[in-house]
Design a protein around this motif. Structure first.
Motif, PDB file in Angstrom:
ATOM      1  N   ASP A  93       0.831  -1.209   0.000  1.00 30.35           N
ATOM      2  CA  ASP A  93       0.000   0.000   0.000  1.00 30.35           C
ATOM      3  C   ASP A  93       0.865   1.258   0.000  1.00 30.35           C
ATOM      4  O   ASP A  93       0.592   2.215  -0.726  1.00 30.35           O
ATOM      5  CB  ASP A  93      -0.935   0.027   1.214  1.00 30.35           C
ATOM      6  N   THR A  94       1.912   1.233   0.802  1.00 31.19           N
ATOM      7  CA  THR A  94       2.826   2.372   0.869  1.00 31.19           C
ATOM      8  C   THR A  94       3.531   2.574  -0.466  1.00 31.19           C
ATOM      9  O   THR A  94       3.686   3.705  -0.943  1.00 31.19           O
ATOM     10  CB  THR A  94       3.857   2.174   2.000  1.00 31.19           C
ATOM     11  N   GLU A  95       3.927   1.471  -1.093  1.00 26.05           N
ATOM     12  CA  GLU A  95       4.561   1.551  -2.410  1.00 26.05           C
ATOM     13  C   GLU A  95       3.606   2.188  -3.421  1.00 26.05           C
ATOM     14  O   GLU A  95       4.003   3.078  -4.183  1.00 26.05           O
ATOM     15  CB  GLU A  95       4.960   0.153  -2.872  1.00 26.05           C
ATOM     16  N   GLU A  96       2.358   1.759  -3.431  1.00 22.81           N
ATOM     17  CA  GLU A  96       1.371   2.313  -4.359  1.00 22.81           C
ATOM     18  C   GLU A  96       1.161   3.808  -4.122  1.00 22.81           C
ATOM     19  O   GLU A  96       1.071   4.591  -5.073  1.00 22.81           O
ATOM     20  CB  GLU A  96       0.041   1.573  -4.225  1.00 22.81           C
ATOM     21  N   GLU A  97       1.097   4.208  -2.870  1.00 23.90           N
ATOM     22  CA  GLU A  97       0.921   5.629  -2.550  1.00 23.90           C
ATOM     23  C   GLU A  97       2.133   6.448  -2.989  1.00 23.90           C
ATOM     24  O   GLU A  97       1.997   7.568  -3.485  1.00 23.90           O
ATOM     25  CB  GLU A  97       0.670   5.818  -1.051  1.00 23.90           C
ATOM     26  N   THR A  98       3.303   5.883  -2.815  1.00 21.39           N
ATOM     27  CA  THR A  98       4.533   6.572  -3.214  1.00 21.39           C
ATOM     28  C   THR A  98       4.582   6.737  -4.731  1.00 21.39           C
ATOM     29  O   THR A  98       4.957   7.805  -5.240  1.00 21.39           O
ATOM     30  CB  THR A  98       5.768   5.799  -2.709  1.00 21.39           C
ATOM     31  N   ILE A  99       4.178   5.699  -5.451  1.00 21.74           N
ATOM     32  CA  ILE A  99       4.126   5.790  -6.909  1.00 21.74           C
ATOM     33  C   ILE A  99       3.115   6.858  -7.325  1.00 21.74           C
ATOM     34  O   ILE A  99       3.369   7.649  -8.240  1.00 21.74           O
ATOM     35  CB  ILE A  99       3.792   4.412  -7.519  1.00 21.74           C
ATOM     36  N   GLY A 100       1.990   6.905  -6.631  1.00 18.34           N
ATOM     37  CA  GLY A 100       0.997   7.939  -6.904  1.00 18.34           C
ATOM     38  C   GLY A 100       1.554   9.338  -6.690  1.00 18.34           C
ATOM     39  O   GLY A 100       1.290  10.254  -7.477  1.00 18.34           O
ATOM     40  N   MET A 101       2.326   9.501  -5.636  1.00 21.60           N
ATOM     41  CA  MET A 101       2.952  10.805  -5.371  1.00 21.60           C
ATOM     42  C   MET A 101       3.940  11.161  -6.480  1.00 21.60           C
ATOM     43  O   MET A 101       4.020  12.320  -6.898  1.00 21.60           O
ATOM     44  CB  MET A 101       3.673  10.784  -4.020  1.00 21.60           C
ATOM     45  N   GLN A 102       4.687  10.163  -6.973  1.00 20.86           N
ATOM     46  CA  GLN A 102       5.618  10.417  -8.076  1.00 20.86           C
ATOM     47  C   GLN A 102       4.863  10.908  -9.308  1.00 20.86           C
ATOM     48  O   GLN A 102       5.304  11.844  -9.982  1.00 20.86           O
ATOM     49  CB  GLN A 102       6.384   9.133  -8.438  1.00 20.86           C
ATOM     50  N   GLN A 103       3.741  10.279  -9.602  1.00 20.81           N
ATOM     51  CA  GLN A 103       2.951  10.664 -10.765  1.00 20.81           C
ATOM     52  C   GLN A 103       2.391  12.075 -10.610  1.00 20.81           C
ATOM     53  O   GLN A 103       2.434  12.866 -11.543  1.00 20.81           O
ATOM     54  CB  GLN A 103       1.834   9.655 -11.002  1.00 20.81           C
ATOM     55  N   LEU A 104       1.863  12.386  -9.431  1.00 18.30           N
ATOM     56  CA  LEU A 104       1.341  13.728  -9.184  1.00 18.30           C
ATOM     57  C   LEU A 104       2.432  14.780  -9.323  1.00 18.30           C
ATOM     58  O   LEU A 104       2.223  15.841  -9.926  1.00 18.30           O
ATOM     59  CB  LEU A 104       0.728  13.818  -7.785  1.00 18.30           C
ATOM     60  N   LEU A 105       3.589  14.483  -8.778  1.00 15.03           N
ATOM     61  CA  LEU A 105       4.704  15.413  -8.862  1.00 15.03           C
ATOM     62  C   LEU A 105       5.122  15.605 -10.313  1.00 15.03           C
ATOM     63  O   LEU A 105       5.356  16.732 -10.760  1.00 15.03           O
ATOM     64  CB  LEU A 105       5.881  14.917  -8.020  1.00 15.03           C
ATOM     65  N   GLY A 106       5.187  14.506 -11.059  1.00 15.74           N
ATOM     66  CA  GLY A 106       5.554  14.595 -12.469  1.00 15.74           C
ATOM     67  C   GLY A 106       4.581  15.460 -13.249  1.00 15.74           C
ATOM     68  O   GLY A 106       4.986  16.292 -14.065  1.00 15.74           O
ATOM     69  N   GLU A 107       3.295  15.272 -12.994  1.00 15.44           N
ATOM     70  CA  GLU A 107       2.276  16.091 -13.671  1.00 15.44           C
ATOM     71  C   GLU A 107       2.391  17.558 -13.292  1.00 15.44           C
ATOM     72  O   GLU A 107       2.277  18.438 -14.136  1.00 15.44           O
ATOM     73  CB  GLU A 107       0.876  15.560 -13.328  1.00 15.44           C
ATOM     74  N   ALA A 108       2.613  17.833 -12.018  1.00 17.96           N
ATOM     75  CA  ALA A 108       2.734  19.212 -11.556  1.00 17.96           C
ATOM     76  C   ALA A 108       3.952  19.895 -12.179  1.00 17.96           C
ATOM     77  O   ALA A 108       3.904  21.063 -12.567  1.00 17.96           O
ATOM     78  CB  ALA A 108       2.834  19.258 -10.031  1.00 17.96           C
ATOM     79  N   LEU A 109       5.046  19.148 -12.305  1.00 19.97           N
ATOM     80  CA  LEU A 109       6.256  19.727 -12.875  1.00 19.97           C
ATOM     81  C   LEU A 109       6.113  19.970 -14.373  1.00 19.97           C
ATOM     82  O   LEU A 109       6.713  20.902 -14.916  1.00 19.97           O
ATOM     83  CB  LEU A 109       7.458  18.812 -12.594  1.00 19.97           C
ATOM     84  N   LYS A 110       5.319  19.154 -15.059  1.00 21.01           N
ATOM     85  CA  LYS A 110       5.092  19.356 -16.489  1.00 21.01           C
ATOM     86  C   LYS A 110       4.321  20.647 -16.757  1.00 21.01           C
ATOM     87  O   LYS A 110       4.489  21.276 -17.776  1.00 21.01           O
ATOM     88  CB  LYS A 110       4.315  18.179 -17.073  1.00 21.01           C
ATOM     89  N   ARG A 111       3.464  21.022 -15.828  1.00 19.97           N
ATOM     90  CA  ARG A 111       2.633  22.220 -16.009  1.00 19.97           C
ATOM     91  C   ARG A 111       3.438  23.500 -15.860  1.00 19.97           C
ATOM     92  O   ARG A 111       3.009  24.549 -16.290  1.00 19.97           O
ATOM     93  CB  ARG A 111       1.502  22.215 -14.986  1.00 19.97           C
ATOM     94  N   HIS A 112       4.582  23.409 -15.210  1.00 17.85           N
ATOM     95  CA  HIS A 112       5.348  24.644 -14.949  1.00 17.85           C
ATOM     96  C   HIS A 112       6.511  24.746 -15.861  1.00 17.85           C
ATOM     97  O   HIS A 112       7.284  24.255 -16.275  1.00 17.85           O
ATOM     98  CB  HIS A 112       5.801  24.684 -13.500  1.00 17.85           C
TER      99      HIS A 112
END
Length: 55
Positions: free
Chosen positions: A36-55
């Motif tokens: 579960d922790t691994e899945e949440e961490t991967i989710g955070m990586q994806q969110l961060l990647g998306e946020a960085l693409k917008r800027h």
């Protein structure tokens, strides 16, 4: 800057994968929590990647 933000999440994800893979004798409940922790961490990586693409 993006590398500095993403690197810790990558390290955590890799460490979780190694622990899960190399410790089959762990209790099922603990393995589930690690997964579960691994899945949440991967989710955070994806969110961060998306946020960085917008800027």
């Amino acid at each position: 800057m993006s590398h500095k933000l993403q690197a810790p999440l990558i390290v955590v994800t890799g460490s979780l994968k190694r622990v899960i893979r190399k410790a089959p004798e762990l209790e099922a409940q603990l393995v589930q929590r690690l997964q579960d922790t691994e899945e949440e961490t991967i989710g955070m990586q994806q969110l961060l990647g998306e946020a960085l693409k917008r800027h």
